[in-house]
Design an enzyme around this catalytic site. Structure first.
Site, PDB file in Angstrom:
ATOM      1  N   ASP A  75       0.823  -1.215   0.000  1.00  0.00           N
ATOM      2  CA  ASP A  75       0.000   0.000   0.000  1.00  0.00           C
ATOM      3  C   ASP A  75       0.858   1.267   0.000  1.00  0.00           C
ATOM      4  OD1 ASP A  75       0.634  -0.865   2.639  1.00  0.00           O
ATOM      5  OD2 ASP A  75      -0.894   0.444   3.489  1.00  0.00           O
ATOM      6  N   HIS A  76       2.195   1.075  -0.046  1.00  0.00           N
ATOM      7  CA  HIS A  76       3.106   2.217  -0.132  1.00  0.00           C
ATOM      8  C   HIS A  76       4.016   2.171  -1.364  1.00  0.00           C
ATOM      9  CE1 HIS A  76       2.036   3.651   3.928  1.00  0.00           C
ATOM     10  NE2 HIS A  76       1.653   2.377   4.018  1.00  0.00           N
ATOM     11  N   HIS A 139       7.477  -1.141  12.858  1.00  0.00           N
ATOM     12  CA  HIS A 139       6.246  -1.510  12.174  1.00  0.00           C
ATOM     13  C   HIS A 139       6.294  -3.034  12.027  1.00  0.00           C
ATOM     14  CE1 HIS A 139       2.890  -0.969   9.486  1.00  0.00           C
ATOM     15  NE2 HIS A 139       3.550  -1.023   8.353  1.00  0.00           N
ATOM     16  N   ASP A 193      -0.187   8.397  11.032  1.00  0.00           N
ATOM     17  CA  ASP A 193      -0.906   7.154  10.706  1.00  0.00           C
ATOM     18  C   ASP A 193      -2.145   6.948  11.586  1.00  0.00           C
ATOM     19  OD1 ASP A 193      -1.548   4.508  10.011  1.00  0.00           O
ATOM     20  OD2 ASP A 193       0.171   3.633  11.059  1.00  0.00           O
ATOM     21  N   SER A 366      -0.583  -6.279  15.680  1.00  0.00           N
ATOM     22  CA  SER A 366      -0.689  -5.268  14.630  1.00  0.00           C
ATOM     23  C   SER A 366       0.631  -4.508  14.505  1.00  0.00           C
ATOM     24  CB  SER A 366      -1.813  -4.309  14.989  1.00  0.00           C
ATOM     25  OG  SER A 366      -1.744  -3.171  14.150  1.00  0.00           O
ATOM     26  N   GLY A 367       0.837  -3.921  13.360  1.00  0.00           N
ATOM     27  CA  GLY A 367       2.027  -3.099  13.137  1.00  0.00           C
ATOM     28  C   GLY A 367       1.761  -1.617  13.299  1.00  0.00           C
ATOM     29  N   HIS A 368       0.534  -1.280  13.708  1.00  0.00           N
ATOM     30  CA  HIS A 368       0.166   0.137  13.766  1.00  0.00           C
ATOM     31  C   HIS A 368      -0.068   0.598  15.200  1.00  0.00           C
ATOM     32  CE1 HIS A 368      -0.369   0.506   9.384  1.00  0.00           C
ATOM     33  NE2 HIS A 368      -0.762  -0.749   9.461  1.00  0.00           N
ATOM     34  N   ASP A 442      -5.611  -4.323 -14.799  1.00  0.00           N
ATOM     35  CA  ASP A 442      -6.204  -5.624 -15.017  1.00  0.00           C
ATOM     36  C   ASP A 442      -5.218  -6.772 -15.090  1.00  0.00           C
ATOM     37  OD1 ASP A 442      -8.000  -7.551 -15.556  1.00  0.00           O
ATOM     38  OD2 ASP A 442      -8.105  -7.136 -17.687  1.00  0.00           O
TER      39      ASP A 442
HETATM   40 ZN   LIG Z   1       0.250   1.118   5.133  1.00  0.00          ZN
HETATM   41 ZN   LIG Z   2       2.841  -0.720   6.357  1.00  0.00          ZN
END
Ligand SMILES: [Zn+2]
Ligand SMILES: [Zn+2]
Length: 553
Positions: A75-76, A139, A193, A366-368, A442
């Site tokens: 996602d990064h 993280h 975040d 979790s990493g957050h 796609d």
């Molecule tokens: Zn992320």
């Molecule tokens: Zn991440």
């Protein structure tokens, strides 16, 4: 462009989870933080990934200095191949982040064309007018950084993804000291975040899963299948150390887990004796209680190694009564169906399945950052302006509420994708909008940038056509009752014979699938989609929308 204002322009990730991408601009200097992707929601059938619309960057291409990455999660970094194929700019990232990027760029033939520049926590570099210092954060992945950005308007801190882990397995703790010092110096704006803003307390250290995992290793009598997110380097390290401790060899099964494990070894995050690892083809040579298989596929992805092993459709591994499958991960919302379907197959084989069902103990963290860590950061950084990032609108809103108790914060701004925030030393104001949106892609190649969601289907239908393989499956016997029908739109007469043959392709896919796979509509649809896609692309230049339909009779 307003003179003497710093502009913050989120292009993705503010108002949704995933495809994080944010531009900072001062006059003629723009740089971009992260270039992520998002996995499509279920309604986007036939689409593999979603990336942010970068029209704004393309319109200002001569001012874009670089893309700076905070860490290597999809996602990064997942949008990089598509963005770089349109906009050739240098990419900055830490050593481990760049290792992921290299793999990605090689896959897309972009490696030779892209300049990759390694950054190190504490070492400042310049991009135009900006002076950027990476700061070590912790993280679920390793080698992650926040960015402290010196701008003419003041200091801006972007946390990236983080939690405050002061005792991580790799011995590189969160750099609280650095953030405290920035706080003392004075911070104009903090972008933080919001992912876990709903969670009270403090997110446990990556190390805290060790006792629960150790206990599973200790009690497993037969084969142990260990599965976690492939990028959870700390978790792989912990499991590898436990395998050594409990006298089990380790086999890596599945591409993503193999890649990650090997990279982690290359960079010293995993240090195990060479004799620990065995090739997947050798698994059968070892007693069942002497092997641990690290296997890809915690989210029940239909084509993953674990999903296939769960229905006896994997070359090297099968699952038998008494084996244990340890899923050291969480159920990502939206994936429940696939995951529980897979777990059902495992139960049917009388495997012990240890997963995050609330009774398994601390097998995943979790990493957050949770609320208390977020609060701590707000207190030590004491920004004048606060902008919550990474989350749906309600997370951003909650994060803003949490920040309301910090008296030093002059103003919190709820910013969403596309909005331009303008800052100077004393004020922060929204001023205008840029084009943003989701671009659907796609398949795996860089030439496949597909259009905006809204027009995607229409274009697809008019240019590439649509293919609907229709299967009639008998609900009671699970048998496919007749040859599959294939309905198409948008194909010319010459191509129709080809489509006729596609029926045979579907037939072969069905023949090659077990009864269990056929009963699992998610799996069988995905297999048909992949086989048909391969066949049609090989024989035409088309990329039609392929949507298998199953009729229960
Ligand atoms: Zn992320
Ligand atoms: Zn991440």
């Amino acid at each position: 462009m307003t003179e003497n204002k710093l502009q913050i322009i989120p292009l993705g990730g503010l108002g949704e989870f995933g495809m994080n991408c944010l531009a900072l601009r001062w006059q003629d200097d723009i740089f971009v933080i992260d270039a992520g992707l998002m996995f499509p929601e279920e309604e986007l059938l036939g689409v593999d990934i979603v990336v942010p619309d970068i029209t704004y960057l393309l319109e200002n291409r001569k001012h874009v200095r670089a893309i700076v990455l905070t860490h290597g999660h999809e996602d990064h970094i997942g949008g990089l191949p598509w963005i770089l194929s349109e906009l050739n700019v240098p990419v900055y990232g830490t050593e481990f982040t760049l290792a992921y990027v290299e793999g990605k760029l090689e896959e897309h033939g972009l490696m030779d064309k892209t300049e990759l520049i390694e950054i190190t926590p504490g070492k400042t570099f310049s991009l135009g007018v900006f002076k950027i210092t990476p700061v070590r954060v912790t993280h679920s992945l390793v080698d992650c950084v926040a960015l402290a950005i010196d701008t003419p308007a003041g200091l801006v801190i972007h946390t990236g993804d983080f939690k405050i882990d002061l005792n991580p397995p790799d011995g590189r703790p969160f750099d609280l000291q650095a953030f405290a010092e920035y706080g003392k110096r004075g911070v104009l704006a903090l972008l933080q975040d919001s992912t876990n803003v709903d969670r009270p307390g403090h997110t446990p250290s990556e190390r805290s899963v060790i006792p629960a995992l150790d206990e599973v290793f200790a009690r497993t009598k037969k084969r142990l299948f260990f599965s976690c997110f492939s990028s959870s380097i700390h978790r792989l390290r912990i499991a590898a150390d436990l395998a050594v401790k409990h006298g089990r060899k380790v086999a890596l099964v599945g591409r993503s887990v193999t890649n990650s494990f090997e990279m982690a070894q290359d960079f010293g995050y995993i240090q195990v004796p060479d004799s620990l690892l065995i090739a997947p083809g050798k698994i059968r040579d070892f007693q069942r209680d002497k092997v641990c298989i690290f296997i890809s596929g915690t989210q029940g992805e239909p084509m993953s190694a674990l999903s296939r092993a769960a229905v006896d459709n994997h070359k090297h591994v099968n699952i038998e009564a008494g084996d244990t499958v340890l899923m050291s991960s969480r159920v990502i919302p939206g994936n429940e169906k696939g995951i529980f379907r897979m777990i059902d197959h495992l139960f049917r084989r009388e495997a012990q399945v240890v997963y995050d069902d609330g009774t398994a103990g601390l097998i995943h963290v979790s990493g957050h950052a949770s609320q208390e860590e977020l609060r701590m950061m707000l207190h030590i950084i004491k920004p004048k302006f606060f902008i919550p990032i990474h989350g749906d609108y309600r997370h951003l809103k909650r994060h803003a509420e949490l920040a309301a108790t910090v008296s030093e914060i002059k103003q919190t701004i709820l910013l969403e994708d596309g909005e331009i925030l303008e800052l100077d030393r004393n004020s922060a104001k929204k001023n205008g909008k840029v084009t943003v949106g989701r671009v659907c892609i796609d398949s795996g190649s860089a030439g496949d940038i597909v259009e905006d969601v809204v027009i995607r289907d229409r274009r697809h239908l008019s240019e590439a056509g649509i293919v609907l393989p229709i299967l009639a499956i008998n609900k009671t016997t699970g048998r496919v009752e007749s040859m599959p029908e294939i309905v198409t739109r948008g194909f010319g007469a010459t191509e129709l014979s080809l489509i006729e043959e596609a029926r045979l392709v579907v037939g072969r896919t069905l023949d090659a699938s077990s009864a269990e796979e056929k009963a699992d509509y998610g799996v069988i649809k995905e297999k048909i989609r992949q086989d048909l896609k391969r066949y049609i692309q090989k024989n035409t230049s088309r990329r039609p929308l392929i949507m298998p339909v199953i009729l229960e009779i």
